[in-house]
Motif scaffolding. Sequence first.
Motif, short mmCIF file in Angstrom:
data_model
loop_
_atom_site.label_atom_id
_atom_site.label_comp_id
_atom_site.label_asym_id
_atom_site.label_seq_id
_atom_site.Cartn_x
_atom_site.Cartn_y
_atom_site.Cartn_z
N PHE A 89 0.83 -1.21 0.00
CA PHE A 89 0.00 0.00 0.00
C PHE A 89 0.87 1.26 0.00
O PHE A 89 0.54 2.23 -0.69
N TRP B 99 -6.42 2.42 -3.33
CA TRP B 99 -6.65 1.44 -2.28
C TRP B 99 -7.43 0.24 -2.84
O TRP B 99 -7.07 -0.91 -2.60
N TYR C 253 -3.29 6.87 5.14
CA TYR C 253 -4.55 6.60 4.45
C TYR C 253 -5.58 6.05 5.44
O TYR C 253 -6.72 6.51 5.46
N SER C 254 -5.17 5.09 6.25
CA SER C 254 -6.10 4.53 7.23
C SER C 254 -6.60 5.60 8.20
O SER C 254 -7.78 5.62 8.55
N THR D 126 -5.31 -2.00 -5.10
CA THR D 126 -4.32 -2.72 -4.31
C THR D 126 -4.99 -3.79 -3.45
O THR D 126 -4.50 -4.92 -3.34
N GLN D 127 -6.11 -3.45 -2.86
CA GLN D 127 -6.89 -4.40 -2.06
C GLN D 127 -7.29 -5.61 -2.91
O GLN D 127 -7.14 -6.75 -2.48
N PHE E 151 0.49 4.19 -2.73
CA PHE E 151 0.11 5.56 -2.35
C PHE E 151 1.24 6.58 -2.53
O PHE E 151 1.02 7.77 -2.40
N SER F 206 0.42 4.11 3.94
CA SER F 206 -0.75 3.29 4.23
C SER F 206 -1.35 3.67 5.58
O SER F 206 -2.58 3.71 5.73
#
Length: 159
Positions: free
Chosen positions: A41, A127, A55-56, A130-131, A45, A52
């Motif tokens: 991630f 995201w 982002y979270s 990538t997820q 990003f 990451s």
Amino acid sequence: MSKKEFNHNDHTVPFANTLMVRDSCLCLHVRRAARTIARRFDDAFRPLDLTSGQYSLLMSLNRPSPPHMKDVADLLAMDRTTLTANLKPLERRGLVEITPDPKDKRGRLLSLTRDGMALLARAFPIWKETQNQLESLVADSNARQLLADLISLSQDPEK
């Protein structure tokens, strides 16, 4: 006592035990997987100058009303000091706003700024892609079951 068991008198651990831990330790393998996933991630990003973890954190603020610091810290499984340290660069970039709680001046409310929301909107498709890539790597097992198991493991048994 067999030679492979821990001998409390000689204070050594047989190499066979090291191999057993290497091959079966949930903590080791969850940490390795978490680091690997975070790197994936982070790489994705990077063009947005976002990690990451950031982002979270930004996503955790995407709510109808601004959350309290404690609620965000609980969601992200971090203490408030760590959360504050993680918020500072986002606040300096103008992505996050920290304001006193009008109902309790000691409390702090966290919210995304317009720029923070715009960055989150740009980051979400990254995201998602990538997820999906990561989920495809566990498709032969069961990505949903893995997620459910990880959530179960992360629940505080004392709550």
